[in-house]
Design a protein around this motif. Structure first.
Motif, short mmCIF file in Angstrom:
data_model
loop_
_atom_site.label_atom_id
_atom_site.label_comp_id
_atom_site.label_asym_id
_atom_site.label_seq_id
_atom_site.Cartn_x
_atom_site.Cartn_y
_atom_site.Cartn_z
N ALA A 46 0.84 -1.21 0.00
CA ALA A 46 0.00 0.00 0.00
C ALA A 46 0.87 1.26 0.00
O ALA A 46 0.53 2.25 -0.64
N HIS A 47 1.98 1.19 0.70
CA HIS A 47 2.85 2.37 0.82
C HIS A 47 3.81 2.50 -0.35
O HIS A 47 4.01 3.60 -0.87
N GLU A 49 4.03 0.24 -3.32
CA GLU A 49 3.57 -0.38 -4.57
C GLU A 49 4.48 -1.51 -5.04
O GLU A 49 4.02 -2.54 -5.48
N ALA A 92 -1.25 1.19 -6.10
CA ALA A 92 -1.82 1.84 -4.93
C ALA A 92 -3.04 2.67 -5.33
O ALA A 92 -3.25 2.97 -6.51
#
Length: 102
Positions: A46-47, A49, A92
Protein backbone atom coordinates in the motif's frame (compact mmCIF):
# COMPACT_ATOMS: atom_id res chain seq x y z
CA UNK A 1 -9.70 -11.67 -4.48
CA UNK A 2 -10.35 -9.57 -7.53
CA UNK A 3 -8.94 -10.42 -10.93
CA UNK A 4 -5.65 -8.64 -11.70
CA UNK A 5 -5.26 -6.73 -14.93
CA UNK A 6 -2.33 -8.27 -16.80
CA UNK A 7 0.84 -6.26 -17.11
CA UNK A 8 2.57 -5.86 -20.46
CA UNK A 9 6.14 -7.03 -21.06
CA UNK A 10 7.32 -3.41 -21.12
CA UNK A 11 5.62 -2.69 -17.79
CA UNK A 12 7.23 -5.76 -16.21
CA UNK A 13 10.62 -4.73 -17.63
CA UNK A 14 10.13 -1.23 -16.20
CA UNK A 15 9.17 -2.59 -12.76
CA UNK A 16 12.13 -5.01 -12.72
CA UNK A 17 14.46 -2.08 -13.39
CA UNK A 18 12.81 -0.03 -10.63
CA UNK A 19 13.10 -2.94 -8.17
CA UNK A 20 16.79 -3.56 -8.85
CA UNK A 21 18.02 -1.19 -6.13
CA UNK A 22 15.36 -2.11 -3.54
CA UNK A 23 16.18 -3.94 -0.32
CA UNK A 24 13.78 -6.62 0.97
CA UNK A 25 11.15 -5.08 3.27
CA UNK A 26 9.36 -8.30 4.17
CA UNK A 27 11.18 -11.44 5.33
CA UNK A 28 9.65 -14.92 5.46
CA UNK A 29 11.61 -17.19 7.76
CA UNK A 30 11.19 -20.53 9.49
CA UNK A 31 7.64 -19.75 10.64
CA UNK A 32 6.48 -19.40 7.04
CA UNK A 33 3.67 -17.08 6.03
CA UNK A 34 1.92 -15.85 9.15
CA UNK A 35 -0.88 -13.36 9.62
CA UNK A 36 1.70 -10.78 10.75
CA UNK A 37 3.71 -11.33 7.55
CA UNK A 38 0.61 -10.82 5.42
CA UNK A 39 -0.29 -7.63 7.31
CA UNK A 40 3.25 -6.29 6.85
CA UNK A 41 3.19 -7.18 3.14
CA UNK A 42 -0.16 -5.43 2.72
CA UNK A 43 1.18 -2.29 4.43
CA UNK A 44 4.37 -2.36 2.34
CA UNK A 45 2.47 -2.75 -0.94
CA UNK A 46 0.00 0.00 0.00
CA UNK A 47 2.85 2.37 0.82
CA UNK A 48 5.49 1.46 -1.79
CA UNK A 49 3.57 -0.38 -4.57
CA UNK A 50 6.76 -2.28 -5.48
CA UNK A 51 8.44 -4.41 -2.81
CA UNK A 52 11.06 -7.11 -2.44
CA UNK A 53 10.32 -10.10 -0.24
CA UNK A 54 13.03 -12.44 1.05
CA UNK A 55 11.83 -16.04 1.26
CA UNK A 56 13.87 -18.53 3.28
CA UNK A 57 12.59 -21.81 1.85
CA UNK A 58 15.11 -24.41 0.76
CA UNK A 59 12.66 -26.60 -1.18
CA UNK A 60 11.61 -25.25 -4.60
CA UNK A 61 8.05 -26.55 -4.25
CA UNK A 62 7.70 -24.86 -0.85
CA UNK A 63 9.00 -21.60 -2.29
CA UNK A 64 6.65 -21.84 -5.27
CA UNK A 65 3.68 -22.44 -2.93
CA UNK A 66 4.67 -19.45 -0.78
CA UNK A 67 4.97 -17.22 -3.86
CA UNK A 68 1.58 -18.33 -5.18
CA UNK A 69 -0.01 -17.76 -1.77
CA UNK A 70 1.54 -14.28 -1.40
CA UNK A 71 0.41 -13.20 -4.86
CA UNK A 72 -3.14 -14.48 -4.55
CA UNK A 73 -3.76 -13.28 -0.99
CA UNK A 74 -2.17 -9.85 -1.43
CA UNK A 75 -3.72 -9.30 -4.88
CA UNK A 76 -0.25 -8.46 -6.23
CA UNK A 77 1.64 -9.22 -9.44
CA UNK A 78 4.76 -11.38 -9.29
CA UNK A 79 7.31 -9.32 -11.20
CA UNK A 80 10.49 -11.31 -10.70
CA UNK A 81 12.17 -13.96 -8.59
CA UNK A 82 15.87 -14.51 -8.25
CA UNK A 83 17.36 -16.72 -5.58
CA UNK A 84 15.46 -16.12 -2.36
CA UNK A 85 14.12 -12.71 -3.46
CA UNK A 86 10.67 -12.05 -4.86
CA UNK A 87 9.48 -8.75 -6.33
CA UNK A 88 5.76 -7.94 -6.02
CA UNK A 89 3.75 -5.03 -7.45
CA UNK A 90 0.30 -3.83 -6.53
CA UNK A 91 -1.03 -0.51 -7.81
CA UNK A 92 -1.82 1.84 -4.93
CA UNK A 93 -4.99 3.90 -4.61
CA UNK A 94 -2.78 6.92 -5.24
CA UNK A 95 -0.11 5.50 -7.58
CA UNK A 96 3.50 6.55 -7.08
CA UNK A 97 4.86 4.70 -10.11
CA UNK A 98 3.80 5.68 -13.62
CA UNK A 99 3.86 2.55 -15.74
CA UNK A 100 4.54 2.67 -19.48
CA UNK A 101 1.32 2.48 -21.51
CA UNK A 102 2.42 -0.54 -23.57
Amino acid sequence: MSQLKALTKNQIKFLRAEAHSLKPVVMIGNNGVTEAVMEELDRALAHHELVKVKIRAEDREDKAEIIEYLCSHSNAHKIHTIGHNLVLYRKAKEPKLVLPKK
